[in-house]
Motif scaffolding. Sequence first.
Motif, PDB file in Angstrom:
ATOM      1  N   ALA A 109       0.840  -1.203   0.000  1.00 48.16           N
ATOM      2  CA  ALA A 109       0.000   0.000   0.000  1.00 48.16           C
ATOM      3  C   ALA A 109       0.872   1.248   0.000  1.00 48.16           C
ATOM      4  O   ALA A 109       0.584   2.225  -0.717  1.00 48.16           O
ATOM      5  N   GLN A 110       1.941   1.229   0.775  1.00 45.06           N
ATOM      6  CA  GLN A 110       2.858   2.367   0.813  1.00 45.06           C
ATOM      7  C   GLN A 110       3.487   2.578  -0.567  1.00 45.06           C
ATOM      8  O   GLN A 110       3.583   3.708  -1.048  1.00 45.06           O
ATOM      9  N   THR A 111       3.894   1.495  -1.218  1.00 48.37           N
ATOM     10  CA  THR A 111       4.478   1.591  -2.560  1.00 48.37           C
ATOM     11  C   THR A 111       3.466   2.147  -3.552  1.00 48.37           C
ATOM     12  O   THR A 111       3.791   3.025  -4.357  1.00 48.37           O
ATOM     13  N   ILE A 112       2.232   1.639  -3.497  1.00 50.66           N
ATOM     14  CA  ILE A 112       1.193   2.117  -4.417  1.00 50.66           C
ATOM     15  C   ILE A 112       0.954   3.614  -4.201  1.00 50.66           C
ATOM     16  O   ILE A 112       0.898   4.388  -5.170  1.00 50.66           O
ATOM     17  N   ASN A 113       0.813   4.034  -2.953  1.00 51.17           N
ATOM     18  CA  ASN A 113       0.545   5.446  -2.668  1.00 51.17           C
ATOM     19  C   ASN A 113       1.695   6.357  -3.076  1.00 51.17           C
ATOM     20  O   ASN A 113       1.472   7.463  -3.564  1.00 51.17           O
ATOM     21  N   GLN A 114       2.931   5.904  -2.878  1.00 48.41           N
ATOM     22  CA  GLN A 114       4.086   6.749  -3.163  1.00 48.41           C
ATOM     23  C   GLN A 114       4.485   6.759  -4.635  1.00 48.41           C
ATOM     24  O   GLN A 114       4.886   7.785  -5.167  1.00 48.41           O
ATOM     25  N   GLN A 115       4.373   5.609  -5.302  1.00 50.30           N
ATOM     26  CA  GLN A 115       4.907   5.511  -6.665  1.00 50.30           C
ATOM     27  C   GLN A 115       3.842   5.370  -7.748  1.00 50.30           C
ATOM     28  O   GLN A 115       4.124   5.658  -8.913  1.00 50.30           O
ATOM     29  N   TYR A 116       2.644   4.905  -7.384  1.00 49.91           N
ATOM     30  CA  TYR A 116       1.649   4.589  -8.410  1.00 49.91           C
ATOM     31  C   TYR A 116       0.286   5.193  -8.093  1.00 49.91           C
ATOM     32  O   TYR A 116      -0.744   4.659  -8.494  1.00 49.91           O
TER      33      TYR A 116
END
Length: 197
Positions: free
Chosen positions: A98-105
Amino acid sequence: MRASTIRSILLLGFAGILSVSLAACGSNEVSSLRAHVDSLTTVNDDLETTVERLRDSIRAGVERPPGERGTTLEPFVYFPSGSAWLTDRGKRAMDELAQTINQQYDGRAFRIKGYTDNVPIGDSLRRIYPSNWYLSAQRAAAVAHYLNTEHGIQTPTLEIGAYGPQVPVASNETREGRERNRRVEIVVDEPRPDPGF
């Protein structure tokens, strides 16, 4: 037998032979050589883990259906046999994703793909999960639900895919392989080109 298993057996055999042949050496030399063997064993284990992770990444890219484009996020979310319930380990993986999705995508469309091992659904679970296809859909839905309720991640074009035992990333002949096949992957779609208006 896998090459990594053979290497491990040979390394353990070498360590055993080395221990027996060192019995005649002084205790300081034996301690030093045993520490060196332990160090090599640790390095070997780390290398085997890295190789398996790289093989998984390659398989994920190679075995994508024709025409499918996107970025497969890691870590994968793993499930116990015959279950679509997220474990604590799975929730931690989801929090990281979720952190990756919010930050990068942020704002990008993505697909959630559920998989199972090839073990048939047992009689006691058939009322809940009639087939591996159904179980894989439930796993993907559990991940989508967690992303939505715990992290507020939604997209109007979310797709959930049920792949059942298709496209394994490891052999179903071993317990470890089956564990790696009981997974959910998140694939983020490529951004759509700007029409230029």
